[in-house]
Motif scaffolding. Structure first.
Motif, mmCIF file in Angstrom:
data_model
loop_
_atom_site.group_PDB
_atom_site.id
_atom_site.type_symbol
_atom_site.label_atom_id
_atom_site.label_comp_id
_atom_site.label_asym_id
_atom_site.label_seq_id
_atom_site.Cartn_x
_atom_site.Cartn_y
_atom_site.Cartn_z
ATOM 1 N N VAL A 3 -2.433 39.000 29.738
ATOM 2 C CA VAL A 3 -3.464 39.200 30.755
ATOM 3 C C VAL A 3 -2.808 39.623 32.060
ATOM 4 N N LEU A 4 -3.320 40.700 32.628
ATOM 5 C CA LEU A 4 -2.876 41.168 33.944
ATOM 6 C C LEU A 4 -3.941 40.817 34.963
ATOM 7 N N ARG A 5 -3.551 40.112 36.004
ATOM 8 C CA ARG A 5 -4.477 39.846 37.103
ATOM 9 C C ARG A 5 -4.334 40.958 38.132
ATOM 10 N N LEU A 6 -5.421 41.663 38.355
ATOM 11 C CA LEU A 6 -5.478 42.804 39.260
ATOM 12 C C LEU A 6 -6.140 42.370 40.560
ATOM 13 N N ALA A 7 -5.559 42.736 41.693
ATOM 14 C CA ALA A 7 -6.143 42.438 43.005
ATOM 15 C C ALA A 7 -6.443 43.748 43.720
ATOM 16 N N LEU A 8 -7.706 43.942 44.071
ATOM 17 C CA LEU A 8 -8.128 45.109 44.839
ATOM 18 C C LEU A 8 -8.417 44.635 46.258
#
Length: 238
Positions: A3-8
């Motif tokens: 799982v990759l946690r993406l922050a925008l």
């Protein structure tokens, strides 16, 4: 599956604000952080003065500081900015910085809108985007704003085996609102979109996310002052 946690990050304009967003995102476990289009200056292509907006890559102040932060925190960054190259060329660009602090590459926006609220021909020349970069989070594609409307963008990303594409934007997806009236820092981000693209003999599924002002979607949000992070966990093939 991993799982990759993406922050925008819905943040623009000052280095302190940009850097703080990275620290908050890293503290929440993000492995990839992206900003809206022209994040270091906000969107100025509405006949505003652009003096001082352009900088060099990789030896400009933004890239140097972002490389240090990526290396310290172990995150991959997509940092859109106004770039001036060694020959004086001006581009609407996004720098991709790997988690070890090295510059993976630069994407330069190819298709430049030119009309009320978005007079980009007066500020930039066409670049060579989109682009795909090998990073610690996989093969990361980048396409900037207007480029997403052209089928050749997605053909190129599929050909170069992008696993996830980030699309920094400064426009709104709300009908009837020109780009010049959308402040990227006040945006909302769709957490995930899927677009299909055909190549001879096969079909690839391309995942992409928008970073900028768009319509509301469900995602985890962290707010502080006037800033906001949109966090989303994406499954990745091991």
């Amino acid at each position: 599956m991993s799982v990759l946690r993406l922050a925008l990050a819905q943040v623009t304009s000052t280095m302190d604000r940009l850097a703080n967003a990275i620290r908050v995102a890293a503290g929440q476990g993000a492995g990839l952080v992206s900003y809206p289009e022209l994040s270091t200056t906000s969107y100025f292509c509405v006949h505003r003065a652009a003096d001082g907006a352009f900088e060099r890559v990789p030896d400009g102040p933004t890239t140097r500081e972002m490389c240090a932060l990526a290396r310290e925190l172990g995150v991959v960054l997509v940092v859109p900015l106004a770039e001036r190259d060694s020959s004086g060329g001006r581009y609407n660009s996004a720098v991709v910085i790997d988690s070890d602090g090295t510059v993976a590459g630069t994407c330069r926006k190819r298709h430049l809108p030119h009309g009320p609220g978005s007079w980009e021909h007066d500020y930039f020349q066409p670049g060579d985007g989109p682009a795909v970069f090998a990073t610690a989070v996989g093969r990361l594609g980048v396409a900037i704003c207007w480029d997403r409307y052209f089928p050749e963008t997605w053909q190129a990303l599929a050909r170069d085996r992008a696993e996830l594409t980030v699309v920094p934007i400064a426009s709104t997806l709300d009908p009837g609102k020109p780009a010049g009236h959308a402040r990227p820092a006040s945006g909302r981000v769709p957490a995930r979109h899927v677009r299909r693209d055909r190549q001879p003999g096969r079909r690839r599924i391309l995942r992409w996310v928008l970073c900028g002002r768009t319509v509301r979607q469900r995602a985890r949000r962290i707010r502080w002052r006037q800033e906001e992070l949109i966090l989303r966990d994406l499954e990745q093939a091991c």
